[in-house]
Write an enzyme that holds these catalytic residues in place. Structure first.
Site, mmCIF file in Angstrom:
data_model
loop_
_atom_site.group_PDB
_atom_site.id
_atom_site.type_symbol
_atom_site.label_atom_id
_atom_site.label_comp_id
_atom_site.label_asym_id
_atom_site.label_seq_id
_atom_site.Cartn_x
_atom_site.Cartn_y
_atom_site.Cartn_z
ATOM 1 N N HIS A 346 -17.905 -12.983 23.164
ATOM 2 C CA HIS A 346 -18.192 -12.848 24.594
ATOM 3 C C HIS A 346 -17.062 -12.194 25.375
ATOM 4 C CE1 HIS A 346 -22.013 -15.014 25.209
ATOM 5 N NE2 HIS A 346 -21.648 -15.744 24.185
ATOM 6 N N LYS A 532 -19.159 -15.077 40.960
ATOM 7 C CA LYS A 532 -18.763 -15.140 39.552
ATOM 8 C C LYS A 532 -17.431 -15.859 39.468
ATOM 9 C CE LYS A 532 -19.315 -10.685 39.401
ATOM 10 N NZ LYS A 532 -20.117 -10.474 38.221
ATOM 11 N N ARG A 533 -16.974 -16.146 38.259
ATOM 12 C CA ARG A 533 -15.657 -16.756 38.107
ATOM 13 C C ARG A 533 -14.602 -15.934 38.832
ATOM 14 N NH1 ARG A 533 -13.083 -16.566 33.342
ATOM 15 N NH2 ARG A 533 -14.534 -15.048 32.484
ATOM 16 N N LYS A 538 -12.284 -9.304 37.287
ATOM 17 C CA LYS A 538 -13.536 -9.177 38.028
ATOM 18 C C LYS A 538 -13.319 -8.543 39.402
ATOM 19 C CE LYS A 538 -15.615 -13.081 35.563
ATOM 20 N NZ LYS A 538 -16.758 -12.445 34.867
ATOM 21 N N THR A 640 -24.218 -11.505 33.903
ATOM 22 C CA THR A 640 -25.624 -11.897 34.079
ATOM 23 C C THR A 640 -25.986 -12.033 35.550
ATOM 24 O OG1 THR A 640 -24.981 -14.211 33.724
ATOM 25 C CG2 THR A 640 -25.919 -13.030 31.843
ATOM 26 N N LYS A 644 -29.583 -11.166 37.643
ATOM 27 C CA LYS A 644 -30.267 -12.071 38.571
ATOM 28 C C LYS A 644 -30.422 -11.420 39.942
ATOM 29 C CE LYS A 644 -27.979 -15.747 36.071
ATOM 30 N NZ LYS A 644 -26.704 -16.501 36.027
#
Length: 817
Positions: A346, A532-533, A538, A640, A644
């Site tokens: 992952h 998100k985290r 990110k 993901t 969504k």
């Protein structure tokens, strides 16, 4: 099930559980009663599914994951059992909202982000496709922390999600197994000439399973999510008479990801990983032996999947049981293990690939230490002369006195997959290239997917109704039928209905924001969402830098045309991740600065919602206009939230990273805002080592103004955090290339702004995102896992429903797992 029958059952359960009348029951009591009704209704199908699997001698998959994030389960179970409309009608008669009742359910706090949510999406899809696939994880007492903001700082509080119990779980006392830790192990030769381990010292704890039904979508098929809790063995109770003596035991399943910045935390986490792996493997082997089949055939009935590196000890643990307890020769046990195991990687980031000191494994898991060393020795011995020595040294499990868990998982599995095309290509070409040279046939791609039933049918009922009225209801069973929406690309009525559904969701979210934070936001503004985290790669910080740019523009030219924006963040930072927590503090202080500045006339609002989880995502995602997917290219394995948000009609602003590439390919360049460095350009910088953040800063007055804001007093209350961020960008040369991508990102945001103001064009872009989202259903992903990796087939309980008597006669008394 009629509405009247459901109400009768509900009333009966309220009477039996609480000894009150139904109109006296609180929303919490109504939730407990309704959940009890649901459990009673699916219990026979759950039992029948297990019996049918035995009757058919069916192969089963077992998905090992340290995280599961199911979210609230009441409405999902009602939907899957075709009871949602009846339940809504019953509560309407009672003058109570089903949403208010469902809101009292606690989120199962068993995960952090995408990894755990993916695992739960897979559980949903396995059951809904009638595939025999079960989850195996840990029943965390507190799970991930509950996030609070105090003076802008993230503070971690225990999330006591089990305080009132968990109505969905069933304790399986009879399935408990012992787990051994510590001590010493040596091998002796038995009378049969085989080596056998002898254990000295150490201690044994008891793993007790709690099973939760995974209800399939309208097919009567139920799988099992098995979560393990730790207890003291009855015979050892006297040794744990004090609170102090029980502390280490209770810590084992207390929290997800204990703080591993210290030795105690590291040991706890290693013990956690072995605990749920050993418990699960023991359970599976016990079940398999009841089938009365040779151990050599195990791979024909059992598939074990290692979700990320946390369950990599599955490999040596199965070897331990096969060799030590079942008496198999090493070579035969190894052949079985490799055929049974498969592994999903992952991450691309080397630092995220788990490594454990050999010394710690020796102390905590002495038999695992011996077996891992033997696997490592035999790997080198087998490959010597076949591959260059330097290659073997790089791919060994034990390197520099550290056990590389990804290496263990790859060597011990027959399949290794990435989770998006780019990610899988990078695994083969860069991250795991050496292993690809050794095992090219093992590598494959399985792009992630999402449970579209939850993220559209449940989370966005206004949009779901529009789809039902326009394209029919087949999309509810087959998400690929969302493509039918393309037929309405020029239909003004449908386009407006989709826009109206979005506006109703935005109004609902605005009300929630007002209630939760006291901040008033305008539903007609652009809702720009990054959820998100919190991690540097990110690039929430890049988003923040753009917000500062807009703020300065509005301050400089307050009368200039500007469509209002609401920037929404949802994210948790790991408790020991100091830099990420500094970014949270700075975002919150920028929010305070902007939200309280009356001179900008509410043109920009910044909202960082506390304690981001599945339930909060279900409120945010249907209301989002813009989906922020801005990680540095080559860093996000898949993502993901991008899927969504796309499903719910948001427009994506994205780098060419992870599954963003496949989203772009599905919807076309004109329906997504792509920007920034490509993966090839990132790796060029790495190879040439010629990136200079300071050069970008020095030559660009706008960048200077934005970056200087972190240290020049523009943003109050961030003296320490602002300096840390400033230094990360300039002193430490901007590891994730924010300064390089800044203007490209601002340009992409400008394109989004222009598109939004062309209402008709925006509606079409939104429609195309929804229409092309079906291919990112977890159903599609799981079908591919089932066919290519696990080799499991569907078994729908409603197709074959022998009565209990015939089952009793035809099924050997094997028990369940």
């Amino acid at each position: 099930m009629t509405k009247e029958r459901l109400r009768d059952l509900l009333e009966t359960n309220v009477h039996e559980l609480f000894a009150i009348e139904i109109d006296e029951a609180s929303p919490q009591e109504l939730f407990q009663a309704l959940a009890n009704v649901v459990k009673q209704m699916y219990s026979e199908d759950w039992r029948q599914t297990r019996k049918n699997l035995l009757l058919e001698d069916q192969k089963q998959a077992y998905y090992f994951s340290i995280e599961f994030l199911p979210g609230k389960m009441l409405k999902s179970n009602l939907l899957n059992m075709q009871l949602l409309e009846q339940a809504e009608a019953v509560f309407e008669e009672l003058g109570v909202s089903l949403d208010d009742v469902a809101e009292t359910e606690k989120d199962m706090a068993l995960g952090n982000g995408g990894l755990g949510r993916l695992a739960s999406c897979f559980m949903d899809s396995l059951a809904s496709l009638g595939l025999p696939g079960n989850g195996n994880g840990i029943r965390y007492r507190y799970g991930l922390f509950k996030q609070k903001f105090i003076d802008g700082h993230q503070v971690e509080l225990p999330d006591d999600w089990l305080r009132s119990g968990n109505v969905w779980e069933v304790r399986k006392e009879s399935k408990a197994v012992p787990i051994r830790f510590g001590g010493h192990v040596y091998l002796v030769t038995g009378e049969d000439g085989k080596l056998a381990p002898v254990y000295e010292g150490g201690f044994t704890w008891r793993a007790v399973p709690y099973d939760t039904a995974m209800v399939g979508y309208q097919n009567h098929h139920l799988n099992t999510l098995r979560l393990w809790s730790v207890e003291v063995p009855a015979e050892d109770e006297a040794h744990y008479a004090t609170l102090e003596s029980r502390q280490a035991l209770e810590n084992l399943t207390a929290v997800l990801y204990p703080d591993d910045s210290n030795e105690t935390g590291k040991r706890t986490r290693l013990m956690q990983e072995y605990f749920f792996v050993s418990a699960g493997i023991q359970s599976i082997v016990r079940y398999y032996k009841k089938l009365n089949l040779p151990l050599a055939m195990m791979s024909e009935r059992v598939a074990i999947h290692i979700n990320d590196t946390h369950p990599a000890l599955c490999v040596p643990e199965l070897m331990r049981i096969l060799v030590d307890e079942e008496g198999l020769a090493w070579e035969q046990a190894w052949s079985i293990t490799v055929k049974v195991m498969s592994y999903t990687n992952h991450t691309i980031m080397a630092e995220a690939l788990e490594k454990w000191p050999v010394r710690m494994i020796e102390e905590v898991l002495p038999r695992m230490d011996q077996i891992i060393k033997e696997i490592d020795r035999r790997f080198v011995e087998t490959m010597q002369g076949v591959h260059p020595q330097a290659l073997l040294e790089r791919t060994r499990i034990i390197i520099d006195d550290q056990v590389h868990m990804a290496h263990l998982a790859i060597i011990g599995s027959h399949s290794v997959n990435g989770v998006a095309k780019l990610h899988s290509d990078l695994l083969k070409s860069v991250v795991l290239h050496d292993f690809y040279l050794i095992y090219p046939a093992r590598f494959n791609n399985k792009t992630n997917g999402i449970a579209q039933r939850r993220w559209l049918q449940l989370a966005n009922q206004p949009l779901a109704k529009v789809l039902d009225q326009s394209i029919g209801t087949s999309w509810r069973n087959d998400p690929l039928d969302l493509q039918l929406l393309k037929n309405y690309y020029e239909d003004e009525t449908v386009l407006q209905q989709i826009a109206d559904a979005k506006m109703s969701n935005k109004r609902a979210l605005a009300q929630y924001i007002q209630k939760a934070t006291g901040i008033t936001v305008d539903p007609t503004a652009i809702f720009d969402v990054q959820i998100k985290r919190l991690h540097a790669y990110k690039r929430q910080l890049l988003n923040l830098m753009h917000i500062l740019k807009l703020y300065f523009e509005v301050k400089d030219e307050p009368t200039a045309a500007f469509h209002p924006r609401v920037f929404l963040f949802g994210a948790k930072a790991a408790p020991s991740y100091h830099y990420a927590k500094s970014i949270i503090k700075v975002i919150n202080e920028v929010a305070n600065l902007i939200n309280q500045d009356e001179t900008i006339n509410d043109k920009i609002k910044v909202v960082f919602l506390e304690n981001y989880n599945v339930s909060l995502a279900e409120k945010i995602i249907p209301a989002a206009d813009v989906s922020e997917q801005i990680s540095l290219a080559s860093k996000e394995a898949s993502g993901t939230s991008n899927m969504k948000l796309m499903l719910n009609g948001a427009v994506t602003i994205a780098t060419l990273d992870g599954a963003n590439i496949e989203i772009r390919d599905a919807i076309g360049d004109e329906n997504i805002a792509i920007f920034g460095l490509t993966e090839e350009e990132v790796y060029q910088y790495y190879a040439q080592r010629n990136y200079s953040a300071y050069a970008y800063y020095e030559s660009d007055p706008l960048l200077q103004r934005v970056v200087n804001a972190f240290i020049d007093g523009t943003i109050p209350n961030i003296q320490v955090e602002g300096r840390e961020i400033f230094d990360s960008l300039l002193k430490y040369n901007d590891e994730y290339f924010l300064l390089r991508d800044f203007h490209a990102y601002c340009d992409a945001q400008h394109r989004v702004d222009i598109a939004y103001q062309d209402t008709h064009r925006w509606q079409k872009i939104s429609l195309m995102n929804i229409a092309n989202a079906g291919k990112f259903s977890a159903d599609e992903t799981v079908r591919n896992y089932a066919a290519d990796i696990w080799q499991i087939d569907p078994l729908f309980a409603h197709i074959k429903e022998p009565n209990a008597a015939s089952l009793t006669e035809s099924v050997p008394p094997r028990g369940d797992n």
